[in-house]
Each structure stands twice: as C-alpha cells, then as structure tokens.
Design an enzyme around this catalytic site. Structure first.
Site, PDB file in Angstrom:
ATOM      1  N   GLY A  50       0.813  -1.175   0.112  1.00 16.64           N
ATOM      2  CA  GLY A  50      -0.106   0.007   0.013  1.00 16.64           C
ATOM      3  C   GLY A  50       0.853   1.389  -0.073  1.00 16.64           C
ATOM      4  N   CYS A  51       2.163   1.102  -0.082  1.00 14.12           N
ATOM      5  CA  CYS A  51       2.942   2.218   0.085  1.00 14.12           C
ATOM      6  C   CYS A  51       3.759   2.370  -1.408  1.00 14.12           C
ATOM      7  CB  CYS A  51       4.160   1.962   1.161  1.00 14.12           C
ATOM      8  SG  CYS A  51       3.405   2.108   2.802  1.00 14.12           S
ATOM      9  N   GLN A  52       3.953   3.431  -2.010  1.00 15.61           N
ATOM     10  CA  GLN A  52       4.619   3.503  -3.299  1.00 15.61           C
ATOM     11  C   GLN A  52       5.804   3.237  -3.064  1.00 15.61           C
ATOM     12  OE1 GLN A  52       4.033   7.318  -4.982  1.00 15.61           O
ATOM     13  NE2 GLN A  52       3.303   6.674  -6.866  1.00 15.61           N
ATOM     14  N   SER A  53       6.452   3.794  -1.935  1.00 17.53           N
ATOM     15  CA  SER A  53       8.092   3.502  -1.596  1.00 17.53           C
ATOM     16  C   SER A  53       7.987   2.144  -0.941  1.00 17.53           C
ATOM     17  CB  SER A  53       8.666   4.505  -0.476  1.00 17.53           C
ATOM     18  OG  SER A  53       8.522   5.744  -1.292  1.00 17.53           O
TER      19      SER A  53
END
Length: 141
Positions: A50-53
């Site tokens: 759920g995190c881009q990074s």
C-alpha cells in the site's frame, strides 16, 4: 545518531518551522535519526503493502510490555514519516497502540493537508500495519 523527540517536542518543532519546505526538511531529519534496520529485517513479512516506496516495519515487545518499533524505507520523506509515527506510538503497550488514534496528531502537525494522496495512502497503510501487528502482540499476552 540523534534520538527521536517525544510527542510534545515534535509538535513544538513542527510549529517552529516557518513553511512547508522547513517541515519537509525536519521530516527528513527525523528519518535520518531512526536507528538503522538490520538487513535481516528487510524481509517480505515486514514489508508494508500500500506504499509507493518500499517500507519495512518490525514490532517487538520489551521486558516492560512496551512496543519497540523498528522501520526503514528507501525514500527519505517516507522514512521521516515512519519516524513521526514511531514518536506518536513510543512507550505504548500493544493494547494502547490499538486504542490510540494518531490522526488528530497529524492534523495538529498539519501533515494531512500537505502530503500527496499516495503518501497519505502509504501513511494509512503503515498505521494499519502497526495496529495489526500490535493487536497480534497483545493476543500473545
């Protein structure tokens, strides 16, 4: 390595920043103060979806029942956001983490309105993951 401030000092430091550029620099500085996450904890079970990074979070309980949070990211601002979240949850038990709503603190820091939608989504994913892991720890007790 610097230590992370407590909640009250975090708010004071944010309020001292003259503009959002200074606040972003402070967030990056907080991320740099996070203790390094060992390579052995950069594992899929610690990765947050759920995190881009790339984000890794690891929680354990100390001998006093308090949660010790460890984390890392490949992005400086995200690592700083991890530090902010850790400051808000530091010295809490698993049950206290599950019950504690950090969102008002983000509003007090005026973070929510200045983060991109993808960072806000990633921040929510981190909070959900920490609460879920804390809930799992509380069931072990």
């Amino acid at each position: 390595m610097a230590t992370l401030p407590d909640k009250d000092k975090l708010v004071r430091n944010f309020n001292r920043c003259a503009n959002w550029e200074e606040k972003y620099l402070y967030i990056i500085e907080l991320g740099a103060a996070l203790p390094e996450l060992s390579d052995s904890l950069h594992q899929p079970e610690n990765a947050i979806s759920g995190c881009q990074s790339q984000v890794w979070l690891h929680l354990v309980q100390d001998q006093n029942g308090k949660v010790v949070l460890q984390g890392d990211s490949d992005a400086a601002i995200v690592k700083g956001l991890i530090a902010v979240v850790f400051i808000l949850y530091q010295q809490l038990t698993p049950a206290q983490i599950v019950a504690f709503d950090v969102r008002p603190w983000f509003e007090q820091l005026a973070l929510t309105q200045h983060l991109t939608p993808s960072r806000t989504q990633g921040l929510e994913a981190m909070i959900r993951a920490i609460r879920h892991k804390a809930e799992s720890l509380s069931k072990l007790n």
